[in-house]
Structure formats: C-alpha cells, structure tokens
Scaffold this motif. Structure first.
Motif, mmCIF file in Angstrom:
data_model
loop_
_atom_site.group_PDB
_atom_site.id
_atom_site.type_symbol
_atom_site.label_atom_id
_atom_site.label_comp_id
_atom_site.label_asym_id
_atom_site.label_seq_id
_atom_site.Cartn_x
_atom_site.Cartn_y
_atom_site.Cartn_z
ATOM 1 N N ASP A 1 -8.225 -23.509 -4.642
ATOM 2 C CA ASP A 1 -6.857 -22.943 -4.362
ATOM 3 C C ASP A 1 -6.680 -22.259 -3.112
ATOM 4 N N THR A 2 -5.460 -22.372 -2.460
ATOM 5 C CA THR A 2 -5.030 -21.602 -1.354
ATOM 6 C C THR A 2 -4.342 -20.552 -1.765
ATOM 7 N N VAL A 3 -4.871 -19.285 -1.006
ATOM 8 C CA VAL A 3 -4.219 -17.933 -1.361
ATOM 9 C C VAL A 3 -3.697 -17.382 -0.175
ATOM 10 N N GLU A 4 -2.256 -17.116 -0.068
ATOM 11 C CA GLU A 4 -1.545 -16.328 0.994
ATOM 12 C C GLU A 4 -1.291 -14.964 0.645
ATOM 13 N N VAL A 5 -2.061 -14.104 1.403
ATOM 14 C CA VAL A 5 -1.743 -12.825 1.027
ATOM 15 C C VAL A 5 -0.797 -12.014 1.912
ATOM 16 N N ASN A 6 0.307 -11.412 1.447
ATOM 17 C CA ASN A 6 0.984 -10.752 2.401
ATOM 18 C C ASN A 6 0.900 -9.224 1.776
ATOM 19 N N MET A 7 0.599 -8.395 2.829
ATOM 20 C CA MET A 7 0.342 -6.766 2.682
ATOM 21 C C MET A 7 1.495 -6.182 3.455
ATOM 22 N N THR A 8 1.881 -5.261 2.935
ATOM 23 C CA THR A 8 3.006 -4.277 3.172
ATOM 24 C C THR A 8 2.517 -3.108 3.158
ATOM 25 N N ASN A 9 2.558 -2.278 4.318
ATOM 26 C CA ASN A 9 1.983 -0.761 4.284
ATOM 27 C C ASN A 9 3.469 0.070 3.960
ATOM 28 N N ALA A 10 3.583 0.758 3.048
ATOM 29 C CA ALA A 10 5.206 1.442 2.965
ATOM 30 C C ALA A 10 5.406 2.269 3.836
ATOM 31 N N THR B 1 -5.186 -7.575 8.181
ATOM 32 C CA THR B 1 -4.008 -7.041 7.417
ATOM 33 C C THR B 1 -3.726 -5.587 8.154
ATOM 34 N N ASN B 2 -4.490 -4.978 9.110
ATOM 35 C CA ASN B 2 -4.302 -3.790 9.639
ATOM 36 C C ASN B 2 -2.849 -3.356 9.680
ATOM 37 N N ALA B 3 -2.363 -2.651 8.932
ATOM 38 C CA ALA B 3 -0.840 -2.379 8.939
ATOM 39 C C ALA B 3 -0.327 -0.882 9.254
ATOM 40 N N ASN B 4 0.241 -0.528 10.062
ATOM 41 C CA ASN B 4 0.715 0.846 10.223
ATOM 42 C C ASN B 4 1.782 0.979 9.358
ATOM 43 N N PRO B 5 2.296 2.124 8.962
ATOM 44 C CA PRO B 5 3.319 2.465 8.085
ATOM 45 C C PRO B 5 4.600 1.564 8.556
ATOM 46 N N GLY B 6 5.239 1.006 7.436
ATOM 47 C CA GLY B 6 6.358 -0.066 7.651
ATOM 48 C C GLY B 6 6.088 -1.434 8.131
ATOM 49 N N GLU B 7 4.818 -1.738 8.371
ATOM 50 C CA GLU B 7 4.462 -3.131 8.975
ATOM 51 C C GLU B 7 4.130 -4.069 7.610
ATOM 52 N N THR B 8 4.278 -5.357 7.882
ATOM 53 C CA THR B 8 3.572 -6.231 6.905
ATOM 54 C C THR B 8 2.716 -7.246 7.850
ATOM 55 N N TYR C 1 -2.844 0.175 -4.182
ATOM 56 C CA TYR C 1 -2.166 -1.048 -4.225
ATOM 57 C C TYR C 1 -1.119 -1.257 -5.287
ATOM 58 N N ASN C 2 0.400 -1.502 -4.887
ATOM 59 C CA ASN C 2 1.109 -1.796 -5.825
ATOM 60 C C ASN C 2 1.439 -0.365 -6.925
ATOM 61 N N ASN C 3 1.148 0.795 -6.537
ATOM 62 C CA ASN C 3 1.355 2.003 -7.095
ATOM 63 C C ASN C 3 0.436 2.171 -8.269
ATOM 64 N N LYS C 4 -0.580 1.515 -8.547
ATOM 65 C CA LYS C 4 -1.498 1.607 -9.763
ATOM 66 C C LYS C 4 -2.873 1.552 -9.110
ATOM 67 N N THR D 1 0.727 -1.199 0.046
ATOM 68 C CA THR D 1 0.109 -0.099 0.060
ATOM 69 C C THR D 1 0.966 1.324 -0.029
ATOM 70 N N THR D 2 0.628 2.220 -1.086
ATOM 71 C CA THR D 2 1.655 3.220 -1.076
ATOM 72 C C THR D 2 0.672 4.553 -1.087
ATOM 73 N N GLU D 3 1.166 5.546 -0.954
ATOM 74 C CA GLU D 3 0.497 7.035 -0.965
ATOM 75 C C GLU D 3 1.258 7.792 -1.884
ATOM 76 N N VAL D 4 0.804 7.923 -3.158
ATOM 77 C CA VAL D 4 1.847 8.789 -4.272
ATOM 78 C C VAL D 4 0.779 9.873 -4.678
ATOM 79 N N ILE D 5 1.607 10.884 -5.454
ATOM 80 C CA ILE D 5 0.958 11.906 -6.145
ATOM 81 C C ILE D 5 1.010 11.225 -7.651
#
Length: 345
Positions: A96-105, A129-136, A81-84, A63-67
């Motif tokens: 199928d099994t799905v593993e979600v890894n979410m990083t907050n920039a 997946t509640n993530a503070n900045p810098g958390e995965t 999500y992923n700059n787009k 997760t990113t915050e971009v201009i």
C-alpha cells in the motif's frame, strides 16, 4: 517549556493567596488549566483490512502540547499525536501507499515531526515533516515490508519528545492479513521523567537530568499511571481469542511483557509477521523502539494483569487489567471461594 510547566497547581494557589490584592485561591483554582484525558483505549484501533489490492491511505496527525491527567490529582504536560498517548494506530497492508499529513498545532511551543520505522527513506519521514507551530508537512511512502513498527517524534532532543508521549504503532499487514481473532488490543509502554516524586499533587515538571540519566519517575501503559485498569480495562469472555499489539516507545527501557495467569499461545517475535511464530511463551522482551504481537485464548474467568515483569515498575504505573467474564472452568482451574487476585487493580 511553558511557564505553567514550572509550577505545580499547589504552588500557583499558594502564590495567589500570598499576594495582596491578588485573586483568591478559589479563583486561581477555577482558572487553572483542566487536565484532559490523554489515555488511548486499548480497543481504539481500526479493524483488519479486507482489500487485497494495493490501496492509498491518508494518515492525518496533529502534534499537540496538552496538560493531561497522569494519575488522580497529578497532571503533566504531554506532547501528543492527536491528543492521546500513544498516537493513533495506523493500519495498512504490504504494497500500500501511505500519505502522511502532519500538522503542528498553532499553540505549540516546540517544533515536532514524525519518524515511521516502517518507512524506507531518509529519517523515516522526519526531515520531511519538521513543522513549526501552525505548519503542515507531508510525505508519501510505500509499505514494503510487513510487520508492526513504532513511529515517534525525532526532533532534537529526540528522547525528550518521545518521553513526553510522542509515539505510536503502524501495522503493515502481510498479504492475506493475519489469522482472525475475537479481539485486538493496542498497548504501548513508555517512561515519564519528573522533578517531583511519584504521586506529587499538581502539575509535575519534566526532568531532563533524570531523562539523560535514565531514571524514570513513572512507567506507563497508554500514557498514564495504571491507565488500563478500572473503566479502561480490556474486556473479553471465556473462550475468546485475543491479539495484543504491544510496543515500547521508551525512550530508554526494555519491557518484559507478561500477562499474569496466562501464557501467550502465539508470539510473533520482534513483530516479524513473515517469520514462523513461536508458541507457548511466558514473557516477551521488547526493546525501546520495538514491538511484538501476541495471541492468547482465555479459558478461565477473572482479572488478568498485564505487567512489565521488571516488577518494581508495576508500582510506578506499568500495569493493566484484562477482565474476562463467563462460566468457571474447574477442569482447568479451581480456587477456594475466598480466593482473590494477589495484586490490586
């Protein structure tokens, strides 16, 4: 919200020029953040799956915050999500099994998370997946039901995170997959709410008041004003079949999805892939947080315009182009030599 989001670029330059001893307007302009391209190409999605046995998929989201550039000369602070916008198209198969890894920039200001409508479990994964900045943060789920499902950020205020660009689609293919087509495209509609009027130069400011009153400044497909036109237009040839995976991030408005000059040959209503599809449909209603799958075949060359048929929204940005090349087919359509599209690209 970052301080820069409170000022347009023009205001920054004017302020720099007015303060004695401050940097010049030219220096301020050179130092101003450059708006990046947040538009996700409609052809940016993985190919159909081939394995029939259950698989384990690993999905990486940042997760990113971009201009980002909203339109020429106009930018906006997107949350992505992923700059787009939309986020990456996720493709799995039922079982199928799905593993979600979410990083907050690390340079984010806000907490972010992700809620998958395809998940059977608390919050669709949001609480996990509640993530503070810098958390995965991570979670794993099993894809139980086929369909095309929305995912989005569900951190309060949820509507704010979605309107700023935090939404995407996950396709859970049925057993055996879907019928083969020549092209697959990924399109999502959303809304952007700004204090300034549409087309105001510089960096626009988010309006929470307009968001709560459901008064969008822009309606966008794939993140920006008429993003899927020009170099980003969808491409096909006469005789090709195409499938459009279309979703609405919203957060508030229903879309009346329509392609001018074409009829949807097959529609998987509400993105149900196990119900019998309907045929020969002109316009499909898609609610916020919902999706549809449509198939069509191109018989005649030309520029086909994708719209939300609430047509006032076209001028606010909800339009895209499908460029079809190839031989004329006068048995199906014959126009005068000077004929041209009735709407600008």
């Amino acid at each position: 919200m970052k301080l820069i989001a409170l000022l347009t670029s023009a205001a920054v330059l004017a302020l720099a020029a007015a303060i004695p001893g401050a940097v010049s307007a030219q220096e301020a302009e050179a130092a101003a953040p450059v708006a990046v391209n947040i538009i996700r190409s409609a052809s940016d999605l993985p190919a159909p799956l081939t394995a029939n046995s259950p698989r384990h998929h690993v999905v990486g989201l940042e997760t990113t915050e971009v201009i980002g550039q909203l339109e020429d000369g106009t930018s906006y602070t997107y949350w992505t999500y992923n700059n787009k916008v939309p986020g990456p198209f996720v493709r799995v198969r039922v079982g199928d099994t799905v593993e979600v890894n979410m990083t907050n920039a690390a340079n984010s200001v806000m907490m972010h998370n992700v809620d998958f409508h395809a998940v059977t479990g608390p919050g669709g994964g949001a609480a996990a997946t509640n993530a503070n900045p810098g958390e995965t943060k991570s979670f794993t789920f099993r894809a139980l039901q086929p369909g095309l499902y929305v995912y989005h950020c569900a951190t309060p205020m949820v509507a704010q995170h979605i309107s700023n660009g935090m939404y995407g689609l996950i396709l859970v293919e049925p057993d055996g997959g879907l019928p083969e087509v020549d092209h697959e495209f990924y399109v999502m509609q959303g809304e952007i709410y700004t204090e300034e009027d549409q087309g105001t130069p510089g960096l626009l400011t988010e309006s929470v008041e307009k968001l709560l009153n459901e008064q969008p400044t822009y309606y966008v497909m794939n993140g920006a004003f008429k993003a899927l036109t020009g170099d980003n237009a969808l491409k096909a040839e006469v005789g090709d079949t195409a499938r459009i995976y279309f979703g609405v991030g919203g957060p508030n408005k229903i879309s009346s999805f329509h392609v001018i000059g074409e009829i949807f040959d097959t529609v998987y209503r509400d993105a149900s892939l196990t119900s019998p599809p309907v045929t020969n449909v002109q316009t499909v209603l898609v609610p916020p947080g919902g999706a549809t799958v449509v198939d069509l075949k191109f018989e005649v060359p030309g520029s086909y315009i994708m719209v939300d048929h609430a047509l006032s929204r076209v001028d606010r940005g909800a339009a895209g182009i499908i460029e079809v090349t190839g031989p004329q087919n006068p048995d199906i359509f014959r126009g005068s030599p000077e004929a041209h599209n009735h709407m600008e690209h």
